[in-house]
Design a protein around this motif. Structure first.
Motif, PDB file in Angstrom:
ATOM      1  N   ASN A 339       1.402  14.223 -11.200  1.00  0.00           N
ATOM      2  CA  ASN A 339       2.025  12.921 -11.091  1.00  0.00           C
ATOM      3  C   ASN A 339       0.993  12.216 -10.124  1.00  0.00           C
ATOM      4  OD1 ASN A 339       3.373  11.117  -8.479  1.00  0.00           O
ATOM      5  ND2 ASN A 339       4.626  11.069 -10.233  1.00  0.00           N
ATOM      6  N   TRP A 340       0.661  11.059 -10.777  1.00  0.00           N
ATOM      7  CA  TRP A 340      -0.438  10.171 -10.116  1.00  0.00           C
ATOM      8  C   TRP A 340      -0.094   9.023  -9.055  1.00  0.00           C
ATOM      9  CZ3 TRP A 340      -4.201  13.404 -10.463  1.00  0.00           C
ATOM     10  CH2 TRP A 340      -4.402  14.319 -11.801  1.00  0.00           C
ATOM     11  N   SER A 341       1.381   8.869  -8.749  1.00  0.00           N
ATOM     12  CA  SER A 341       1.921   7.766  -7.999  1.00  0.00           C
ATOM     13  C   SER A 341       1.040   7.852  -6.625  1.00  0.00           C
ATOM     14  CB  SER A 341       3.351   7.904  -8.001  1.00  0.00           C
ATOM     15  OG  SER A 341       3.621   9.277  -6.960  1.00  0.00           O
ATOM     16  N   TRP A 342       0.392   8.875  -6.230  1.00  0.00           N
ATOM     17  CA  TRP A 342      -0.169   8.815  -4.851  1.00  0.00           C
ATOM     18  C   TRP A 342      -1.488   8.091  -4.854  1.00  0.00           C
ATOM     19  CZ3 TRP A 342      -5.072  10.939  -4.945  1.00  0.00           C
ATOM     20  CH2 TRP A 342      -5.336  11.785  -6.065  1.00  0.00           C
ATOM     21  N   ARG A 343      -1.751   7.799  -5.953  1.00  0.00           N
ATOM     22  CA  ARG A 343      -3.077   7.264  -5.824  1.00  0.00           C
ATOM     23  C   ARG A 343      -3.027   5.543  -5.587  1.00  0.00           C
ATOM     24  NH1 ARG A 343      -6.173   9.131 -11.925  1.00  0.00           N
ATOM     25  NH2 ARG A 343      -7.057  10.985 -11.004  1.00  0.00           N
ATOM     26  N   PRO A 344      -4.003   5.298  -4.851  1.00  0.00           N
ATOM     27  CA  PRO A 344      -3.925   3.594  -4.294  1.00  0.00           C
ATOM     28  C   PRO A 344      -3.666   2.899  -5.465  1.00  0.00           C
ATOM     29  CG  PRO A 344      -5.604   4.807  -3.199  1.00  0.00           C
ATOM     30  CD  PRO A 344      -5.217   5.809  -4.222  1.00  0.00           C
ATOM     31  N   TYR A 345      -2.747   1.921  -5.303  1.00  0.00           N
ATOM     32  CA  TYR A 345      -2.505   0.730  -6.313  1.00  0.00           C
ATOM     33  C   TYR A 345      -1.885   1.449  -7.590  1.00  0.00           C
ATOM     34  CZ  TYR A 345      -5.567  -1.174  -3.048  1.00  0.00           C
ATOM     35  OH  TYR A 345      -6.460  -1.559  -2.030  1.00  0.00           O
ATOM     36  N   PHE A 346      -1.548   2.523  -7.690  1.00  0.00           N
ATOM     37  CA  PHE A 346      -0.848   3.057  -9.027  1.00  0.00           C
ATOM     38  C   PHE A 346       0.569   2.165  -9.300  1.00  0.00           C
ATOM     39  CE2 PHE A 346       1.467   5.798 -12.219  1.00  0.00           C
ATOM     40  CZ  PHE A 346       0.250   6.325 -13.013  1.00  0.00           C
ATOM     41  N   LEU A 347       1.226   2.331  -8.459  1.00  0.00           N
ATOM     42  CA  LEU A 347       2.574   1.792  -8.730  1.00  0.00           C
ATOM     43  C   LEU A 347       2.633   0.388  -8.604  1.00  0.00           C
ATOM     44  CD1 LEU A 347       4.999   4.225  -6.512  1.00  0.00           C
ATOM     45  CD2 LEU A 347       4.731   4.051  -9.052  1.00  0.00           C
ATOM     46  N   GLU A 348       1.764  -0.277  -7.855  1.00  0.00           N
ATOM     47  CA  GLU A 348       1.451  -1.456  -8.056  1.00  0.00           C
ATOM     48  C   GLU A 348       1.008  -2.062  -9.335  1.00  0.00           C
ATOM     49  OE1 GLU A 348      -1.452  -4.916  -5.703  1.00  0.00           O
ATOM     50  OE2 GLU A 348      -0.672  -3.139  -4.557  1.00  0.00           O
ATOM     51  N   THR A 349      -0.049  -1.361  -9.835  1.00  0.00           N
ATOM     52  CA  THR A 349      -0.419  -1.731 -11.118  1.00  0.00           C
ATOM     53  C   THR A 349       0.565  -1.757 -12.301  1.00  0.00           C
ATOM     54  OG1 THR A 349      -2.543  -1.037 -10.573  1.00  0.00           O
ATOM     55  CG2 THR A 349      -2.176  -0.971 -12.893  1.00  0.00           C
ATOM     56  N   VAL A 350       1.532  -0.669 -12.059  1.00  0.00           N
ATOM     57  CA  VAL A 350       2.627  -0.440 -13.125  1.00  0.00           C
ATOM     58  C   VAL A 350       3.293  -1.782 -13.197  1.00  0.00           C
ATOM     59  CG1 VAL A 350       4.462   0.901 -13.759  1.00  0.00           C
ATOM     60  CG2 VAL A 350       2.512   1.953 -13.201  1.00  0.00           C
ATOM     61  N   LEU A 351       3.801  -1.910 -11.969  1.00  0.00           N
ATOM     62  CA  LEU A 351       4.827  -3.245 -11.810  1.00  0.00           C
ATOM     63  C   LEU A 351       4.164  -4.600 -12.097  1.00  0.00           C
ATOM     64  CD1 LEU A 351       6.124  -2.644  -8.315  1.00  0.00           C
ATOM     65  CD2 LEU A 351       7.269  -2.478 -10.492  1.00  0.00           C
ATOM     66  N   LYS A 352       2.752  -4.670 -12.158  1.00  0.00           N
ATOM     67  CA  LYS A 352       2.221  -5.716 -12.655  1.00  0.00           C
ATOM     68  C   LYS A 352       2.216  -5.975 -14.316  1.00  0.00           C
ATOM     69  CE  LYS A 352      -1.352  -6.702  -8.870  1.00  0.00           C
ATOM     70  NZ  LYS A 352      -2.909  -6.536  -8.625  1.00  0.00           N
ATOM     71  N   MET A 353       1.942  -4.655 -14.942  1.00  0.00           N
ATOM     72  CA  MET A 353       1.803  -4.322 -16.300  1.00  0.00           C
ATOM     73  C   MET A 353       3.485  -4.798 -16.858  1.00  0.00           C
ATOM     74  SD  MET A 353      -0.513  -1.319 -17.106  1.00  0.00           S
ATOM     75  CE  MET A 353       0.061  -0.354 -16.080  1.00  0.00           C
ATOM     76  N   GLN A 354       4.408  -4.334 -16.011  1.00  0.00           N
ATOM     77  CA  GLN A 354       5.864  -4.621 -16.343  1.00  0.00           C
ATOM     78  C   GLN A 354       6.068  -6.358 -16.356  1.00  0.00           C
ATOM     79  OE1 GLN A 354       8.151  -2.301 -13.916  1.00  0.00           O
ATOM     80  NE2 GLN A 354       7.949  -0.435 -15.021  1.00  0.00           N
ATOM     81  N   SER A 355       5.351  -6.929 -15.364  1.00  0.00           N
ATOM     82  CA  SER A 355       5.733  -8.243 -15.033  1.00  0.00           C
ATOM     83  C   SER A 355       4.992  -9.224 -16.187  1.00  0.00           C
ATOM     84  CB  SER A 355       5.306  -8.620 -13.677  1.00  0.00           C
ATOM     85  OG  SER A 355       5.411  -9.866 -13.535  1.00  0.00           O
ATOM     86  N   ASN A 356       3.654  -8.790 -16.471  1.00  0.00           N
ATOM     87  CA  ASN A 356       3.108  -9.566 -17.406  1.00  0.00           C
ATOM     88  C   ASN A 356       2.676  -9.050 -18.708  1.00  0.00           C
ATOM     89  OD1 ASN A 356       0.661  -8.149 -16.994  1.00  0.00           O
ATOM     90  ND2 ASN A 356      -0.086  -9.394 -15.338  1.00  0.00           N
ATOM     91  N   ASP A 357       2.954  -7.919 -19.068  1.00  0.00           N
ATOM     92  CA  ASP A 357       2.863  -7.233 -20.210  1.00  0.00           C
ATOM     93  C   ASP A 357       1.409  -7.324 -20.817  1.00  0.00           C
ATOM     94  OD1 ASP A 357       4.094  -5.714 -22.226  1.00  0.00           O
ATOM     95  OD2 ASP A 357       3.977  -7.513 -23.696  1.00  0.00           O
ATOM     96  N   GLN A 358       0.622  -6.966 -19.606  1.00  0.00           N
ATOM     97  CA  GLN A 358      -0.792  -7.217 -20.111  1.00  0.00           C
ATOM     98  C   GLN A 358      -1.506  -5.933 -19.352  1.00  0.00           C
ATOM     99  OE1 GLN A 358      -2.705  -9.799 -21.664  1.00  0.00           O
ATOM    100  NE2 GLN A 358      -0.644 -10.335 -22.381  1.00  0.00           N
ATOM    101  N   GLY A 359      -2.693  -5.611 -20.041  1.00  0.00           N
ATOM    102  CA  GLY A 359      -3.494  -4.497 -19.402  1.00  0.00           C
ATOM    103  C   GLY A 359      -4.161  -4.841 -18.102  1.00  0.00           C
ATOM    104  N   GLN A 360      -4.400  -3.955 -17.102  1.00  0.00           N
ATOM    105  CA  GLN A 360      -4.927  -4.175 -15.909  1.00  0.00           C
ATOM    106  C   GLN A 360      -6.288  -3.294 -15.656  1.00  0.00           C
ATOM    107  OE1 GLN A 360      -3.818  -6.239 -13.424  1.00  0.00           O
ATOM    108  NE2 GLN A 360      -2.269  -7.044 -14.877  1.00  0.00           N
ATOM    109  N   LEU A 361      -7.184  -3.770 -15.357  1.00  0.00           N
ATOM    110  CA  LEU A 361      -8.584  -3.221 -14.956  1.00  0.00           C
ATOM    111  C   LEU A 361      -8.743  -3.027 -13.459  1.00  0.00           C
ATOM    112  CD1 LEU A 361     -11.143  -2.278 -16.226  1.00  0.00           C
ATOM    113  CD2 LEU A 361     -12.316  -4.374 -15.883  1.00  0.00           C
ATOM    114  N   SER A 362      -8.945  -1.869 -13.128  1.00  0.00           N
ATOM    115  CA  SER A 362      -9.043  -1.420 -11.818  1.00  0.00           C
ATOM    116  C   SER A 362     -10.157  -1.861 -11.125  1.00  0.00           C
ATOM    117  CB  SER A 362      -8.959   0.190 -11.723  1.00  0.00           C
ATOM    118  OG  SER A 362     -10.078   0.792 -12.076  1.00  0.00           O
ATOM    119  N   ASP A 363     -10.540  -1.803  -9.895  1.00  0.00           N
ATOM    120  CA  ASP A 363     -11.680  -1.800  -9.367  1.00  0.00           C
ATOM    121  C   ASP A 363     -12.484  -0.523  -9.402  1.00  0.00           C
ATOM    122  OD1 ASP A 363     -10.843  -4.421  -7.834  1.00  0.00           O
ATOM    123  OD2 ASP A 363      -9.956  -3.430  -6.120  1.00  0.00           O
TER     124      ASP A 363
END
Length: 404
Positions: A339-363
């Protein structure tokens, strides 16, 4: 020069004024009052105030002498900006708080608002007295007086104590951190900026000697700027450079440069997304997730070194597909189920992808296993699964827009 020379020549001690510029107005928004002694030549009084052996009553006498002259100059010139004054924490704590307040209030009656006054304290000079200093700061703040703490120096700082003191302004002096490695300074700076954001403090950068340092200050949330590059200390407020052309010109360049990088980053992100979408459409995701990863690896081989698939809660559904050397890929089955939910911004990134159905590039970040600096591109797939693609440093290095 001996500290006693300062006390015995108090009539030679005078204030100088160094402009402080605002990022929003890009003009002079205040002046810092600094002490000088005018003998045969002009001497800075930094040696006097930095000497731990100088008694508090000497420090107070010189501080008040400089302050009264500076306030007279403010009245004479009808200066309406902020008045930043330096106080030694030990001397401030040893004195009756009403003494400084009496001086300031006597000038308030003449037109200088207490809300214009900012008291600057050196962070390393009040270790062990944080509780007393916090009470004093709170007391002065009730009158509208603001506090700035010069937070970074050649010693480690206690961020929790800085947060506890809750200054209005956090000051970063580039002169004090020149000996730090660039990466170390940036890590330290990021921590200070985080604290500033949490307590609502403005960032104030001093000691700026060139355009590079000004850009660092601007890029790292600087609201106030000061230094020889913008304007040196002046004998009179009227001689200060109010309209700072280097600042205005440089900020325009910084904005254009940053926008260019962001546009290039956006375009590269879109290009990566098109490549990923093409590979996914070519090799439809079936029941065998690992076989799917092996299939799309041939399409994405040029820019990634690791791929895996997780669900929306961060549980890994596949093995890791890891590139060993050259074109050789290996399935690492031991990673399935992690499980990788402990990583910073992991769940936030998932929610963004659910919202806009687009890929996300991390810092940019440093990979735990390889130690290399990487970025991760994540992409929403069917059935609540998400594809994670780690971009290789070699690929990032070939595309400068991905390295910031």
């Amino acid at each position: 020069m001996d500290p006693l020379d300062v006390i015995s020549n108090l009539d030679k001690v005078i204030p100088y004024f160094q402009p402080i510029y605002g990022a929003d107005t890009q003009n002079c928004i205040g002046i810092e009052v600094v002490g000088r002694m005018n003998l045969e030549t002009l001497h800075s009084l930094e040696f006097f105030f930095a000497n731990d052996l100088v008694p508090d009553d000497y420090l107070l006498e010189v501080d008040n002498h400089i302050l009264i002259q500076a306030l007279d100059e403010v009245l004479r010139t009808k200066f309406d900006g902020g008045i930043f004054i330096n106080r030694h924490p030990s001397a401030l704590l040893s004195d009756d708080p009403e003494n400084l307040l009496t001086i300031l209030q006597s000038y308030e009656e003449k037109g200088i608002k207490l809300s214009k006054v900012v008291i600057i304290l050196q962070h390393q000079l009040f270790y062990g007295f944080e509780k007393e200093l916090k009470n004093l700061i709170t007391y002065y703040q009730t009158y509208g007086i603001k506090f700035a703490i010069n937070s970074v120096n050649d010693k480690l700082i206690n961020l929790e104590k800085l947060r506890h003191l809750s200054p209005d302004i956090i000051k970063i002096d580039f002169k004090m951190v020149q000996q730090l490695h660039t990466a170390s300074f940036q890590d330290l700076l990021n921590s200070v900026i985080y604290v500033a954001r949490k307590i609502g403090a403005s960032m104030y950068y001093d000691g700026i000697i060139d355009s590079i340092q000004l850009r660092n200050a601007w890029k790292n949330g600087g609201r106030f700027y000061q230094g020889a590059y913008l304007c040196k200390p002046q004998a009179s407020i009227t001689k200060a450079n109010y309209e700072c052309e280097p600042l205005k010109n440089d900020i325009v360049k910084f904005i254009r440069g940053e926008k260019s990088k962001l546009i290039a980053l956006r375009d590269m992100t879109n290009l990566i997304q098109l490549r990923v979408e093409s590979a996914i459409n070519k090799y439809k995701l079936g029941e065998d997730i690992n076989s799917f990863l092996l299939s799309i690896s041939s399409e994405l081989n040029s820019f990634c070194f690791r791929m895996y698939i997780c669900d929306e809660d961060g549980f890994q559904q596949s093995a890791n597909l890891f590139k060993l050397y050259g074109e050789q890929w290996e399935l690492q089955h031991q990673y399935k189920g992690r499980n990788w939910s402990w990583r910073p911004y992991f769940l936030e990134t998932v929610l963004k992808m659910q919202s806009n159905d687009q890929g996300q590039l991390s810092d940019m970040y440093r990979d735990i296993e390889t130690g290399e600096k990487i970025r991760t591109f994540s992409y929403p797939m069917s059935n609540g699964n998400y594809l994670y693609i780690d971009l290789s440093y070699d690929f990032l290095f070939k595309h400068n827009e991905l390295l910031f």
